[in-house]
Design a protein around this motif. Sequence first.
Motif, short mmCIF file in Angstrom:
data_model
loop_
_atom_site.label_atom_id
_atom_site.label_comp_id
_atom_site.label_asym_id
_atom_site.label_seq_id
_atom_site.Cartn_x
_atom_site.Cartn_y
_atom_site.Cartn_z
N UNK A 33 0.83 -1.21 0.00
CA UNK A 33 0.00 0.00 0.00
C UNK A 33 0.86 1.26 0.00
N UNK A 34 1.97 1.22 0.75
CA UNK A 34 2.87 2.37 0.75
C UNK A 34 3.42 2.66 -0.63
N UNK A 35 3.79 1.61 -1.37
CA UNK A 35 4.25 1.79 -2.75
C UNK A 35 3.14 2.36 -3.62
N UNK A 36 1.95 1.81 -3.47
CA UNK A 36 0.81 2.27 -4.27
C UNK A 36 0.51 3.74 -4.03
N UNK A 77 4.58 10.20 2.63
CA UNK A 77 4.03 10.00 1.28
C UNK A 77 3.79 11.34 0.59
N UNK A 78 3.31 12.33 1.33
CA UNK A 78 3.12 13.66 0.74
C UNK A 78 4.44 14.21 0.21
N UNK A 79 5.48 14.09 0.99
CA UNK A 79 6.76 14.66 0.56
C UNK A 79 7.54 13.73 -0.36
N UNK A 80 7.08 12.50 -0.50
CA UNK A 80 7.62 11.65 -1.56
C UNK A 80 7.13 12.12 -2.92
N UNK A 81 6.02 12.86 -2.94
CA UNK A 81 5.45 13.35 -4.18
C UNK A 81 5.70 14.85 -4.35
N UNK A 82 6.84 15.30 -3.90
CA UNK A 82 7.17 16.72 -3.93
C UNK A 82 8.49 16.91 -4.67
N UNK A 83 8.52 17.82 -5.63
CA UNK A 83 9.75 18.08 -6.37
C UNK A 83 10.61 19.06 -5.56
N UNK A 84 11.00 18.60 -4.41
CA UNK A 84 11.86 19.31 -3.47
C UNK A 84 12.73 18.27 -2.77
N UNK A 85 13.79 18.69 -2.08
CA UNK A 85 14.77 17.72 -1.58
C UNK A 85 14.42 17.04 -0.27
N UNK A 86 13.16 17.11 0.19
CA UNK A 86 12.85 16.62 1.53
C UNK A 86 12.88 15.09 1.63
N UNK A 87 12.54 14.38 0.57
CA UNK A 87 12.67 12.92 0.63
C UNK A 87 14.14 12.52 0.68
#
Length: 553
Positions: free
Chosen positions: A26-29, A164-174
């Motif tokens: 689910x995390x991957x999805x 998950x929110x910051x995995x989908x962010x074009x910024x360096x937080x992940x």
Amino acid sequence: MNREKQQKLTSPLGRWLVLLITVLVLGLFFRFVHLDQKVYWLDETHSSLRIFGYTEPEFIQDIFSGEVVNSDDLLQYQRPSPTKNWGDTIRVLAGNTEHTPLYYLALRVWAIGLGSSVAALRSFSVLISLLALPGIYWLCQELFESPFVAWVAVALMAISPFHILYAQEVRPYSLLTVAILLSSAALLRAMRLNTKASWSIYAITLTLGFYTHWFFTVVAASHGLYVVVIQRFRLNKTVIAYSLASLAGVIVFSPWIINTITTPPPLEEQMGWVFQKLPILTLVKSWGLSVSRIFLDLDRGWCLPLNRPDCSYLLSDNKSLIYWLILPLIVLGGYSIYFLCQKTPARVWIFILSLIGVMAAALIIPDIIKGGQRSTVTRYVIPCLLGFQLAVAYLLASKMSTNFRSVRQQEIWQAIFVILISLGILSNLIITQAHGWWSKGGNYHVHPIATIVNQAEQPLVLYSVPSNVLWGKGGAVGRVVPLTRQFEPNVGILFVVQPTVPSEIPAQFQDLYVYRPHDELKSWLEQNQNYTLEPVVVDPRRRENPRLWKLVK
């Protein structure tokens, strides 16, 4: 709990295997689904501008020329161009020293291969975020020496709405999250082995972190505090090895330090809102909200009564209901820290308290003494959130372990674990359906306004832009691109800089709209052009001052 007992912690991992695998899937999805649905907000537009070698003055000179443009004209500054090369990208990054360059340089490499679409760029951060899962597993193994604690932490990380929110962010937080986890695990391993190779690995992870984000310097400071305290302030072999590894990381990072000193970022101009003073109660509420977002994030909640112009979002951060809902999560976080300090060796709890405390102090103390809201920004406190996650993972694994004598207590804590996982799943189900979110600077208006304008046959949008936005205060690119990039190519856009007005309205357009008109533009439209401005309400909270107006004669 002493170290020997910690090592013998009996793991019921087999019973939880199906749930853990399900959570990972689910995390991957949730990380990959609807990557391009949410608004590409202010910060992300600046990421694209910089990786492709453009500057904001170039954008302003071309787009704010007084001519009608469309979304394709704006998006040329969000895509690669034959006229822009690596040298342009490096010059732009070197001139914006508030961010370190590693993520952006790597993202440009990624974009060359996969393109510059929103989904393509965000997928880079998604893939980086997956490294956080083995990263937190490794860190837990070094800290707790228990695979069960490690897997509980992986599950919480995999399904966490914040991550998950910051995995989908074009910024360096992940990438920052990964750097924190890897460097922390590498430090503990180096202290355990105390070999040249292990300290060299730690130096490499430090360099990775430094070039990822300036906030990593605070994490490095927490590492230093931990080493000194654990070694009881003695200058021994471990402290010397740590100092040499840290010095190596700083030396490799020194070119960017020198560049920042010679080209200091205009933080007051670009981030003036961070220094605006807030009441202490507001600060405290925001800290609790940030901690809760590891496990539960419903954003504004639901609008009730449904389909009514006077609806109210029940969970807005200015309403008390959200704080009552997250109170149990805050209590859980606090109790997990207490339990950690009571049951683990000093080397464990001091590390986690250092990770949380140094970053918290670096943000909270200036906010209280000088005024500001640095500590209210959830993405700024990633080290603190990771520390709380580690503590909660240890608490849950310990209470669910078969070593725990009370079967009834085991069942209660197993239920709490399932509830936390369920809250994460619920949060992510809602997040995947949304077009705007708090992490995207709000921007709840972007999708509904774009939908209304795109339905018109020959629309023109008079887009009012405050003059001070052109030179800071959020930036021209970040102010206009998130909305206008969602317009269809047939939508004409005429930018009107306050306090000016257009010389005329082009005749070829049938449906006319104006976005956030300034007073001079309103008067010109009503008195000189004989238009009536009819509000187009897309956000009930802005009924008195809507963003979009339709021009009617």
